[in-house]
Design a protein around this motif. Structure first.
Motif, PDB file in Angstrom:
ATOM      1  N   THR A 205     -17.774  30.549  18.169  1.00 31.50           N
ATOM      2  CA  THR A 205     -17.341  30.120  19.491  1.00 31.50           C
ATOM      3  C   THR A 205     -16.967  31.289  20.399  1.00 31.50           C
ATOM      4  O   THR A 205     -17.306  31.293  21.585  1.00 31.50           O
TER       5      THR A 205
ATOM      6  N   GLY B  54     -24.046  25.136   6.503  1.00 31.93           N
ATOM      7  CA  GLY B  54     -23.385  24.555   7.677  1.00 31.93           C
ATOM      8  C   GLY B  54     -23.331  23.047   7.646  1.00 31.93           C
ATOM      9  O   GLY B  54     -22.744  22.414   8.525  1.00 31.93           O
TER      10      GLY B  54
ATOM     11  N   LEU C 270     -20.683  26.695  14.315  1.00 29.27           N
ATOM     12  CA  LEU C 270     -19.494  26.964  13.514  1.00 29.27           C
ATOM     13  C   LEU C 270     -18.407  27.539  14.422  1.00 29.27           C
ATOM     14  O   LEU C 270     -18.713  28.250  15.381  1.00 29.27           O
ATOM     15  N   SER C 271     -17.146  27.261  14.073  1.00 29.92           N
ATOM     16  CA  SER C 271     -16.039  27.744  14.913  1.00 29.92           C
ATOM     17  C   SER C 271     -16.060  29.258  15.076  1.00 29.92           C
ATOM     18  O   SER C 271     -15.683  29.789  16.121  1.00 29.92           O
ATOM     19  N   MET C 272     -16.506  29.963  14.020  1.00 27.40           N
ATOM     20  CA  MET C 272     -16.490  31.419  14.096  1.00 27.40           C
ATOM     21  C   MET C 272     -17.485  31.967  15.126  1.00 27.40           C
ATOM     22  O   MET C 272     -17.415  33.132  15.490  1.00 27.40           O
TER      23      MET C 272
ATOM     24  N   THR D  30     -19.991  21.076   7.990  1.00 24.33           N
ATOM     25  CA  THR D  30     -19.405  21.167   9.323  1.00 24.33           C
ATOM     26  C   THR D  30     -20.239  20.417  10.360  1.00 24.33           C
ATOM     27  O   THR D  30     -19.688  19.676  11.183  1.00 24.33           O
TER      28      THR D  30
END
Lengths: 202, 279
Positions: free
Chosen positions: B208, B68, B204-206, B71
């Motif tokens: 959200t 991560g 991480l966006s996943m 990011t």
């Protein structure tokens, strides 16, 4: 000018080696994979032993906090699972960890995941987001109700279909976010290769 | 003989990744400078940090490891810039060796001394191990007794920043940057539900879609949504860095992906119309 730092070169080699898998599985990738797993496992073992010493053994020896002997023994019992005669002793350590974890989680989970979420879902329906959440929660839940007979007939079938579309949209959004996450993770390595290794930008 | 439509459905993955790598490299070498519109969740995260009371403690959980890091490390640096501009004491908290290295890299990048901050007086690094919920309960409720030393083996009670420290009452904010769903939810359980401490997150966006209900319910005050959120925070903190560069790359690579999805669908529907679709 290309970096002269040996550490940067090693990092660049492993970045390229790990990436090579997207074209074809190969020995260089395997080498990178095994090196990473071995290094990470070694670090983690050393880290855990250090923490055990700092938080458990040292206070016991220097400050007489002998109550720490009980969790240490419980932790050690977990390793008896590798012995065919004494594997059952491991259940005590595992049972303690599971029970403690459940207790810690349940205390707040009911409030965080159930009561507060329910309140948020049933908040005044004053905007389109609130209405969408309310409708899609109900129809989404209905999609998973299998005890109602004739769920394939009206009016249930329309509501179930709405719920299904809601779930599919959520899954689509989740997939889009996953693609973005994976790209973001590799972009950091691209910046490293171009800036820190090849020094093509400052 | 397969038609053009079937070939469109079977583009070699080497070609796809080659295109993606070019799309990633081009904006790094030739920055496009696409405008960044700061999202509301990032603004809320920034405001929550900004509104933290002077003199209070901020628990900053760095928990993204190597995977991560691209990011979330830019986000950690931007948030640290913001925290060091304020009169707060920061407890950096890590639970693995990679994040310990990540945390010290943050200090290397932003140089706390530039803000007049020094180790032990204004910030400290703690390391722990074990089940996460237990770690969170210790850090928020019983730190000094359970973890008597920081990661540099200093006694916490000897550090000036912990003089008069009263545990939970002194903590004004928890800021978590994590790649773990269990950890991000665990902080809601411990910080918000159990100790009633303000919470801000970054992930991480996943993650959200599973975390946004906590934000909408007011349990999380704001959050950093992956690389885009990190870029937002860099803009808000007025310290543009790697995340701003990454948003350019993201935009171009996403376009490539969209184009490939369109091409694949043309292949699928074209082949189907000719009656040669795959079963």
């Amino acid at each position: 000018m290309v970096s002269m730092d040996i550490g940067v070169w090693i990092a660049a080699f492993f970045t390229i080696a790990a990436t090579s898998y997207v074209f074809k599985d190969n020995r260089v990738f395997k080498f990178a994979e095994h090196t990473f797993i071995g290094t990470a496992a070694g670090y983690q073992v050393a880290w855990n032993l250090t923490q055990l010493n700092r938080i458990g053994i040292e206070p016991m020896m220097n400050k007489g906090m002998f109550q720490y002997v009980f969790p240490i023994i419980l932790g050690l019992t977990v390793y008896t699972q590798y012995h065919k005669d004494y594997y059952w002793i491991a259940r005590y350590g595992v049972a303690f960890m599971v029970g403690q974890g459940m207790g810690m989680a349940m205390r707040a989970k009911v409030s965080s995941d159930f009561i507060v979420q329910l309140q948020a879902t049933t908040a005044p329906l004053t905007n389109i987001n609130g209405i969408l959440v309310f409708v899609l929660v109900l129809t989404g839940l209905l999609h998973f109700v299998f005890t109602v007979q004739r769920v394939d007939t009206e009016p249930f079938s329309t509501l179930v279909k709405i719920g299904r579309y809601g779930i599919l949209i959520a899954l689509g959004a989740s997939f889009g976010n996953t693609v973005m996450t994976r790209l973001g993770q590799y972009q950091g390595r691209m910046i490293f290769l171009i800036r820190d290794w090849l020094a093509l930008i400052s | 003989m397969s038609s053009i439509f079937e070939k469109l459905q079977d583009i070699p993955r080497g070609l796809i990744f080659g295109l993606v790598i070019i799309a990633m490299a081009y904006p790094i070498l030739n920055p496009i400078g696409l405008p960044i519109t700061v999202g509301q969740t990032s603004k809320d995260a920034f405001n929550a940090v900004d509104e933290t009371e002077d003199g209070s403690f901020v628990v900053f959980h760095v928990q993204y490891g190597a995977g991560g890091k691209p990011t979330l490390q830019p986000a950690a640096i931007a948030v640290s810039h913001h925290l060091f501009q304020k009169d707060v004491k920061v407890i950096y908290f890590v639970d693995n060796p990679v994040d310990l290295a990540n945390t010290y890299e943050i200090f290397d990048k932003l140089d706390p001394a530039k803000y007049g901050k020094s180790y032990g007086e204004d910030y400290v690094v703690l390391s722990l191990t074990g089940p996460f919920l237990t770690q969170a309960a210790i850090v928020l409720g019983n730190l000094i007794e359970t973890v008597p030393k920081d990661s540099e083996e200093n006694n916490l009670v000897d550090l000036p920043m912990f003089e008069g420290y009263t545990e939970t009452e002194d903590i004004g904010l928890v800021f978590q940057l994590t790649t773990s769903g269990d950890v991000s939810e665990g902080w809601v359980y411990q910080a918000v539900s159990r100790y009633n401490i303000r919470l801000v997150g970054g992930w991480l966006s996943m993650m959200t879609s599973s975390m946004i209900p906590y934000y909408q319910a007011g349990q999380i005050l704001g959050f950093i949504d992956g690389s885009k959120g990190a870029a937002d925070y860099e803009v808000l903190a007025n310290h543009p860095g790697d995340a701003v560069m990454i948003t350019d790359i993201l935009s171009l690579t996403q376009l490539i992906y969209l184009a490939l999805i369109v091409v694949g669908n043309i292949g699928y529907f074209g082949a189907k119309s000719l009656g040669e679709g795959k079963s």
